[in-house]
Write an enzyme that holds these catalytic residues in place. Structure first.
Site, PDB file in Angstrom:
ATOM      1  N   HIS A 121       0.849  -1.194   0.000  1.00 58.37           N
ATOM      2  CA  HIS A 121       0.000   0.000   0.000  1.00 58.37           C
ATOM      3  C   HIS A 121       0.891   1.255   0.000  1.00 58.37           C
ATOM      4  O   HIS A 121       1.883   1.304   0.730  1.00 58.37           O
ATOM      5  CB  HIS A 121      -0.906  -0.009   1.236  1.00 58.37           C
ATOM      6  CG  HIS A 121      -1.964   1.044   1.203  1.00 58.37           C
ATOM      7  ND1 HIS A 121      -1.701   2.358   1.503  1.00 58.37           N
ATOM      8  CD2 HIS A 121      -3.276   0.986   0.877  1.00 58.37           C
ATOM      9  CE1 HIS A 121      -2.824   3.062   1.377  1.00 58.37           C
ATOM     10  NE2 HIS A 121      -3.790   2.242   0.994  1.00 58.37           N
ATOM     11  N   GLU A 123       0.678   4.108   1.369  1.00 55.00           N
ATOM     12  CA  GLU A 123       0.931   4.709   2.703  1.00 55.00           C
ATOM     13  C   GLU A 123       2.085   3.972   3.390  1.00 55.00           C
ATOM     14  O   GLU A 123       2.985   4.594   3.957  1.00 55.00           O
ATOM     15  CB  GLU A 123      -0.334   4.606   3.574  1.00 55.00           C
ATOM     16  CG  GLU A 123      -0.090   5.104   4.991  1.00 55.00           C
ATOM     17  CD  GLU A 123      -1.185   4.681   5.975  1.00 55.00           C
ATOM     18  OE1 GLU A 123      -2.373   4.734   5.613  1.00 55.00           O
ATOM     19  OE2 GLU A 123      -0.829   4.304   7.108  1.00 55.00           O
TER      20      GLU A 123
END
Ligand code: F3S
Length: 280
Positions: A121, A123
């Site tokens: 991901h 993030e």
């Protein structure tokens, strides 16, 4: 059919702020470059691109300015923007920034980093970049048993902001029972916890849960995983996916939506269910 919308659903603080910032800048500049999708929602992205947002995956000196999304970017992207003379409009959510800073400070003081979350991901990639991509990843309590760590070294454990709050508890219990050299930071964002808790509460009271969110949105996926444990649940991107759904026997439908789901998409779903309820 009764429709109940979860107390906490839809845009979170960080996503709303990123979108408001983008709209403001587009008003000012006409167009705006965004490094990657601002949020994981196709419909919201379409609206933004209609207003002048151009999503890119590189930094070129011809861009006057570039917006960094709410879930952050890798550290070297800031350096690249600086080298190319591109102004950074940083919409990284404050809660993500806090994890990035925690990881960076601890890494620089010699500690090792463990991240609970999805290593692919953006993030998490951005957080790992603050530790020169050296982090160890876990996603469940079972992974804690497999951890290959040096008991003479110090570690910190941080969580992806959208991490499943139930899994958090089991991981923390296991770590505390097994390791003294891991400092735990609960970095799950409160918007995530509130959405997950209120979705579970609602799931216990209804016959069907409808979770609205983009298939790429990790926090929406997690809402679905949670509600599906308690009641029949469907995960949809928008009302079209409900058109073939058989609502027979459903008296109460609960609705929740991920932190990147726009209000207009939620409203379309509610209107659609109301329209079929009338015809039932
Ligand atoms: Fe920020 Fe939490 Fe939203 S980390 S982007 S407020 S889900």
């Amino acid at each position: 059919m009764e429709i109940i919308v979860s107390e906490h659903s839809g845009y979170c603080y960080g996503v709303k702020k990123a979108i408001d910032t983008a709209m403001e800048k587009m008003d000012e500049k006409g167009i705006l470059y965004s490094f990657g999708d601002i949020i994981h929602n196709k419909r919201a992205i379409q609206r933004l691109s209609d207003n002048g947002l151009i999503v890119v995956n590189d930094i070129k000196s011809e861009y006057e300015s570039i917006l960094f999304r709410s879930h952050g970017v890798e550290k070297n992207i800031y350096t690249l923007a600086k080298q190319k003379g591109v102004e950074v409009i940083d919409a990284t959510c404050v809660f993500v920034k806090k994890i990035q800073d925690t990881v960076e400070q601890n890494y620089q003081s010699g500690k090792n980093i463990i991240i609970a979350g999805d290593k692919n991901h953006p993030e998490v990639i951005g957080i790992n970049s603050r530790a020169d991509y050296t982090a160890i990843f876990i996603t469940s309590a079972e992974d804690v048993d497999k951890l290959d760590i040096d008991l003479d070294k110090e570690y910190i454990l941080v969580f992806q902001t959208t991490f499943n709050t139930q899994k958090y508890e089991t991981i923390v219990d296991k770590i505390k029972a097994k390791y003294k050299n891991i400092t735990i930071f609960n970095t799950i964002c409160s918007a995530t916890k509130k959405r997950q808790d209120s979705a579970v509460e609602l799931a216990k009271k209804v016959d069907l849960m409808i979770v609205i969110g983009d298939k790429k949105s990790s926090n929406s996926k997690k809402l679905f995983e949670l509600t599906a444990k308690y009641v029949k649940s469907v995960f949809i991107e928008d009302k079209k996916e409900l058109e073939s759904y058989d609502f027979d026997g459903i008296n109460k439908a609960g609705i929740t939506a991920g932190a990147s789901t726009p209000d207009f998409v939620i409203e379309e779903v509610i209107d659609y269910i109301k329209s079929i309820s009338k015809n039932q």
